[in-house]
Design an enzyme around this catalytic site. Structure first.
Site, PDB file in Angstrom:
ATOM      1  N   GLY A 233      -0.474  -2.932  -2.487  1.00  0.00           N
ATOM      2  CA  GLY A 233      -0.128  -4.361  -2.347  1.00  0.00           C
ATOM      3  C   GLY A 233       1.255  -4.743  -2.824  1.00  0.00           C
ATOM      4  O   GLY A 233       1.600  -5.922  -2.814  1.00  0.00           O
ATOM      5  N   ASP A 277      -3.776   5.573  -6.280  1.00  0.00           N
ATOM      6  CA  ASP A 277      -3.181   6.312  -5.164  1.00  0.00           C
ATOM      7  C   ASP A 277      -4.145   6.194  -3.982  1.00  0.00           C
ATOM      8  O   ASP A 277      -5.270   6.681  -4.047  1.00  0.00           O
ATOM      9  CB  ASP A 277      -3.014   7.781  -5.609  1.00  0.00           C
ATOM     10  CG  ASP A 277      -2.512   8.669  -4.482  1.00  0.00           C
ATOM     11  OD1 ASP A 277      -2.414   8.200  -3.332  1.00  0.00           O
ATOM     12  OD2 ASP A 277      -2.218   9.844  -4.770  1.00  0.00           O
ATOM     13  N   HIS A 297       1.668   1.888   9.100  1.00  0.00           N
ATOM     14  CA  HIS A 297       2.849   2.203   9.925  1.00  0.00           C
ATOM     15  C   HIS A 297       3.831   3.112   9.164  1.00  0.00           C
ATOM     16  O   HIS A 297       4.798   3.584   9.740  1.00  0.00           O
ATOM     17  CB  HIS A 297       3.535   0.923  10.450  1.00  0.00           C
ATOM     18  CG  HIS A 297       4.377   0.185   9.460  1.00  0.00           C
ATOM     19  ND1 HIS A 297       5.366  -0.698   9.855  1.00  0.00           N
ATOM     20  CD2 HIS A 297       4.394   0.190   8.117  1.00  0.00           C
ATOM     21  CE1 HIS A 297       5.955  -1.196   8.793  1.00  0.00           C
ATOM     22  NE2 HIS A 297       5.391  -0.679   7.729  1.00  0.00           N
TER      23      HIS A 297
HETATM   24  C1  LIG Z   1       5.614  -1.102   3.045  1.00  0.00           C
HETATM   25  S1  LIG Z   1       5.154  -1.376   1.392  1.00  0.00           S
HETATM   26  C2  LIG Z   1       3.994  -2.687   1.590  1.00  0.00           C
HETATM   27  C3  LIG Z   1       3.752  -3.448   0.323  1.00  0.00           C
HETATM   28  C4  LIG Z   1       2.812  -4.635   0.481  1.00  0.00           C
HETATM   29  N1  LIG Z   1       1.528  -4.251   1.069  1.00  0.00           N
HETATM   30  C5  LIG Z   1       3.477  -5.715   1.302  1.00  0.00           C
HETATM   31  O1  LIG Z   1       3.145  -5.847   2.486  1.00  0.00           O
HETATM   32  O2  LIG Z   1       4.351  -6.399   0.768  1.00  0.00           O
HETATM   33  C6  LIG Z   1       4.097  -0.017   1.021  1.00  0.00           C
HETATM   34  C7  LIG Z   1       3.514  -0.048  -0.365  1.00  0.00           C
HETATM   35  O3  LIG Z   1       2.683   1.110  -0.537  1.00  0.00           O
HETATM   36  C8  LIG Z   1       2.867   1.560  -1.854  1.00  0.00           C
HETATM   37  N2  LIG Z   1       2.483   2.981  -1.890  1.00  0.00           N
HETATM   38  C9  LIG Z   1       3.165   4.039  -1.363  1.00  0.00           C
HETATM   39  N3  LIG Z   1       2.473   5.185  -1.554  1.00  0.00           N
HETATM   40  C10 LIG Z   1       1.328   4.832  -2.207  1.00  0.00           C
HETATM   41  C11 LIG Z   1       0.182   5.566  -2.644  1.00  0.00           C
HETATM   42  N4  LIG Z   1       0.085   6.880  -2.463  1.00  0.00           N
HETATM   43  N5  LIG Z   1      -0.811   4.875  -3.245  1.00  0.00           N
HETATM   44  C12 LIG Z   1      -0.728   3.530  -3.425  1.00  0.00           C
HETATM   45  N6  LIG Z   1       0.322   2.788  -3.027  1.00  0.00           N
HETATM   46  C13 LIG Z   1       1.334   3.430  -2.420  1.00  0.00           C
HETATM   47  C14 LIG Z   1       4.322   1.314  -2.142  1.00  0.00           C
HETATM   48  O4  LIG Z   1       4.614   1.311  -3.521  1.00  0.00           O
HETATM   49  C15 LIG Z   1       4.526  -0.042  -1.474  1.00  0.00           C
HETATM   50  O5  LIG Z   1       4.283  -1.097  -2.353  1.00  0.00           O
END
Ligand SMILES: C[S@@+](CC[C@H](N)C(=O)[O-])C[C@H]1O[C@@H](n2cnc3c(N)ncnc32)[C@H](O)[C@@H]1O
Length: 397
Positions: A233, A277, A297
């Site tokens: 998030g 994670d 995506h």
């Molecule tokens: C494109 S961003 C989207 C953030 C949020 N959902 C938004 O729409 O503003 C992707 C998010 O996934 C998180 N992320 C990446 N790999 C992750 C993982 N393995 N487990 C949990 N979160 C993760 C990142 O830190 C980032 O906040």
């Protein structure tokens, strides 16, 4: 021929009127912009087309330098102090750049309307200059210049030698880490990315404009019922927006992301922050809604199936996944440049893609899920996909 000439002269006069008085044409802005762009592309000579292609990265680089060196700010400060222009000698010493180097960059910025050239050695801001210093532009330019541009430039090499790295991003950044891990040691770029994610959609409708969350998901709650889990998030913007729209919402609201991200989230005490994670088993069981905004995506099919699999086992009879991502219509003939460019961007950053509706159907079906509804909320394909466990194996939309 006579009427063609007078039509052309009239068109030229009208275009000049748009340039001189843009405010009078705002109500037809999207249509005029689309047609004017197409006309410009059709009319340009092969030489101009080549030059435009060759220099397509230049605006981003010059704006990044001018933000980073305080050039735009200095021009604006001087205008606020009543100075009609700023001398390049003065600006060069404030920006700590050689004067000739600075003038090369200023010359280019002036051709883009970002600043105004008074003479070879004097400049002043335009109406666009403050916009370039607004948070969405400064964070966006930092993100696309520092994090994404090297990945795009490496895409061709990556596609030619796919075994050399997992993504073009890794190749371009010369790093063994993917984008999110890489940002952990690049705090400027990490902050720029999360700020940009928050700001870029602020002027557009959101999923909360098309989903009646209270009616559809929040009936008959116990205080400890897991209601909304925002998976990956980010800074918690969507949890905050949900509570802003429904301040009386009961049940648990959980924000999950990587450790450093949840630690700096903007949410209040009503939102539980949880390091998690999303490739590992979802610890919050039987939530009414697991929400994923712009997560899938970023990932190829195999990774998406791992994320979905980690959630299918946590879903109860009342659970849904709410996937907030682009759903590109299969038969869309008017694809926007922005949406298609974002697809290439996902390819370069994550070896992933923006999915068409049929690709979502196939992906979710393979994970044992079915699409209950798809609600589109922007003209760019942004949609909320309501997903439930598949019982019959049939898929509908
Ligand atoms: C494109 S961003 C989207 C953030 C949020 N959902 C938004 O729409 O503003 C992707 C998010 O996934 C998180 N992320 C990446 N790999 C992750 C993982 N393995 N487990 C949990 N979160 C993760 C990142 O830190 C980032 O906040």
């Amino acid at each position: 021929m006579g009427s063609f000439t007078s039509d052309t002269e009239s068109l030229v006069r009208q275009l000049q009127a748009v340039v001189d008085h843009p405010e009078q044409f705002r109500s037809h802005g999207p249509e005029l912009t689309r047609l004017a762009r197409r006309a410009a592309l059709i009319l340009e000579s092969p030489f101009e087309k080549m030059q435009r292609l060759a220099h397509s990265g230049t605006p981003l680089v010059c704006v990044r330098i001018s933000q980073d060196r305080g050039i735009l700010k200095a021009l604006l400060d001087d205008a606020k102090d009543g100075r009609s222009s700023t001398a390049t000698a003065d600006l060069a010493s404030r920006a700590k750049l050689d004067q000739a180097v600075l003038e090369t960059i200023l010359e280019y910025l002036a051709t883009q309307g970002f600043i105004d050239r008074i003479s070879a050695v004097e400049y002043r801001p335009t109406k666009t200059t403050p916009l370039l210093l607004s948070p969405i532009f400064s964070h966006g330019v930092t993100h696309f210049h520092d994090s994404c541009q090297p990945a795009l430039l490496a895409l061709n090499s990556f596609l030619t030698q796919p075994g050399k790295a997992h993504t073009a991003f890794e190749l371009g950044q010369n790093s063994p880490e993917g984008f999110y891990q890489w940002m952990e040691t690049h705090p400027v770029q990490q902050n720029a990315f999360h700020q940009f994610m928050k700001l870029q959609f602020a002027s557009l409708p959101t999923w909360l404009d098309v989903v009646d969350f209270q009616r559809d998901f929040a009936q008959g709650l116990e205080p400890n019922t897991p209601l909304f889990v925002d998976v990956g998030g980010g800074n918690g913007q969507q949890c905050a927006s949900l509570l802003e729209k429904y301040p009386q919402l009961g049940g648990r609201i959980v924000l999950q992301d990587l450790k450093s991200i949840v630690a700096t989230a903007i949410t209040d005490d009503r939102v539980e922050r949880m390091e998690h994670d999303f490739f590992t088993e979802q610890p919050v069981k039987h939530a009414r809604a697991y929400y994923f905004r712009q997560i899938f995506h970023n990932h190829d099919k195999e990774a998406c199936l791992r994320i979905l699999g980690a959630h299918v086992s946590a879903m109860g009879p009342d659970s849904v996944l709410l996937i907030d991502d682009k759903v590109i219509p299969d038969e869309d003939t008017l694809r926007s440049e922005y949406t298609t460019a974002l697809g290439v961007h996902m390819l370069a950053m994550f070896n992933a893609l923006e999915r068409r509706e049929s690709q979502w159907q196939a992906l979710l079906a393979e994970a044992g899920l079915r699409i209950k509804a798809i609600e589109r909320f922007t003209q760019f394909g942004d949609s909320i996909i309501v997903v439930e466990k598949s019982t019959s194996g049939s898929v509908c939309s």
